[in-house]
Design a protein around this motif. Structure first.
Motif, mmCIF file in Angstrom:
data_model
loop_
_atom_site.group_PDB
_atom_site.id
_atom_site.type_symbol
_atom_site.label_atom_id
_atom_site.label_comp_id
_atom_site.label_asym_id
_atom_site.label_seq_id
_atom_site.Cartn_x
_atom_site.Cartn_y
_atom_site.Cartn_z
ATOM 1 N N UNK A 9 -10.504 11.267 -8.137
ATOM 2 C CA UNK A 9 -9.188 11.591 -6.798
ATOM 3 C C UNK A 9 -9.280 9.968 -6.661
ATOM 4 N N UNK A 10 -7.762 9.701 -6.357
ATOM 5 C CA UNK A 10 -7.800 8.375 -5.087
ATOM 6 C C UNK A 10 -6.830 8.693 -4.031
ATOM 7 N N UNK A 11 -7.394 8.215 -3.428
ATOM 8 C CA UNK A 11 -6.846 8.515 -1.861
ATOM 9 C C UNK A 11 -6.249 7.495 -0.870
ATOM 10 N N UNK A 12 -4.961 7.388 -0.748
ATOM 11 C CA UNK A 12 -3.979 6.200 -0.601
ATOM 12 C C UNK A 12 -3.612 6.653 0.908
ATOM 13 N N UNK A 13 -3.609 5.075 1.970
ATOM 14 C CA UNK A 13 -3.614 5.434 2.945
ATOM 15 C C UNK A 13 -2.241 4.088 3.683
ATOM 16 N N UNK A 14 -1.457 4.403 4.225
ATOM 17 C CA UNK A 14 -0.862 3.335 5.171
ATOM 18 C C UNK A 14 -0.121 3.791 6.778
ATOM 19 N N UNK A 15 -0.123 2.482 7.194
ATOM 20 C CA UNK A 15 -0.098 2.725 8.802
ATOM 21 C C UNK A 15 1.533 2.736 8.588
ATOM 22 N N UNK A 16 2.107 3.137 9.384
ATOM 23 C CA UNK A 16 3.778 2.936 9.906
ATOM 24 C C UNK A 16 3.397 3.225 11.459
ATOM 25 N N UNK A 17 5.223 1.879 11.768
ATOM 26 C CA UNK A 17 5.801 1.956 13.008
ATOM 27 C C UNK A 17 7.106 2.593 12.832
ATOM 28 N N UNK A 18 7.128 3.850 13.492
ATOM 29 C CA UNK A 18 8.361 4.382 13.369
ATOM 30 C C UNK A 18 8.234 5.004 11.737
ATOM 31 N N UNK A 19 9.161 4.785 10.884
ATOM 32 C CA UNK A 19 9.380 4.517 9.851
ATOM 33 C C UNK A 19 9.382 3.685 9.262
ATOM 34 N N UNK A 20 8.612 2.010 9.393
ATOM 35 C CA UNK A 20 8.640 1.199 8.495
ATOM 36 C C UNK A 20 7.511 0.989 8.209
ATOM 37 N N UNK A 21 7.071 0.666 7.298
ATOM 38 C CA UNK A 21 5.250 0.411 6.600
ATOM 39 C C UNK A 21 4.911 -0.903 6.940
ATOM 40 N N UNK A 22 3.907 -0.973 7.982
ATOM 41 C CA UNK A 22 3.172 -2.082 8.781
ATOM 42 C C UNK A 22 2.104 -2.764 7.757
ATOM 43 N N UNK A 23 1.518 -1.396 7.227
ATOM 44 C CA UNK A 23 -0.147 -1.251 6.612
ATOM 45 C C UNK A 23 -0.113 -2.226 4.900
#
Length: 172
Positions: free
Chosen positions: A98-112
């Motif tokens: 199993x693979x879990x993927x994360x991201x950081x967003x500000x508003x709707x924009x991916x920042x991370x």
């Protein structure tokens, strides 16, 4: 006191290294005047905004598209300055590989960007990890979120000795 023509000195009239830090007016050195390759120590950057959210409850997702991580939202007023965001969590999967993927967003924009925080070799195996990013925040009230998805099965952010935590720090 000497007078120099119009009262304005050109760079050809000032010897290299002649102006010391003590002679510079407060706020006289701006971003435009600082080289992009300047090695400015982190200790010289003052934090002007800082916010942290934490949670210790178990949460799960079966989503294969990004969804918000429960209780990992920061809303604050920013000043269009460098902003560092860090998110930490422990996660396990109900399926082998199993693979879990994360991201950081500000508003709707991916920042991370997309970061794989956990790949399990056996069902139920957990991993702890960190996702971080540095960017220039937009000005005004902004909402920063951590999001996650899984490739298969159920991903669980666990309430063990660790907790989910996200911190945003804006520097001057």
């Amino acid at each position: 006191m000497a007078t120099f023509g119009s009262g304005i000195l050109g760079s050809s009239q000032i010897a290299d290294g002649a102006i010391t830090t003590a002679k510079l007016a407060d706020d006289a050195v701006t971003n435009v005047k600082v080289s992009t390759s300047a090695a400015i120590a982190w200790t010289k950057l003052a934090a002007i905004n800082q916010a942290t959210v934490e949670a210790q409850t178990n949460i799960t997702t079966t989503s294969t598209t990004y969804v918000d991580v429960t209780n990992m939202t920061i809303t604050a007023t920013f000043n269009a300055k460098p902003t560092f965001v860090i998110f930490t969590s422990e996660v396990s999967s109900s399926v082998s590989n199993g693979r879990t993927t994360y991201q950081i967003i500000e508003g709707a924009a991916v920042k991370g960007g997309s970061v794989i925080l956990s790949t399990t070799t056996a069902a139920g195996e957990g991993n702890e990890g960190t996702v971080h990013t540095m960017y220039t925040s937009a000005s005004g009230s902004q909402t920063i979120k951590a999001q996650w998805r899984t490739n298969a099965g159920t991903a669980t952010q666990e309430n063990s000795t660790e907790q989910r935590r996200m911190t945003a720090i804006e520097f001057s």
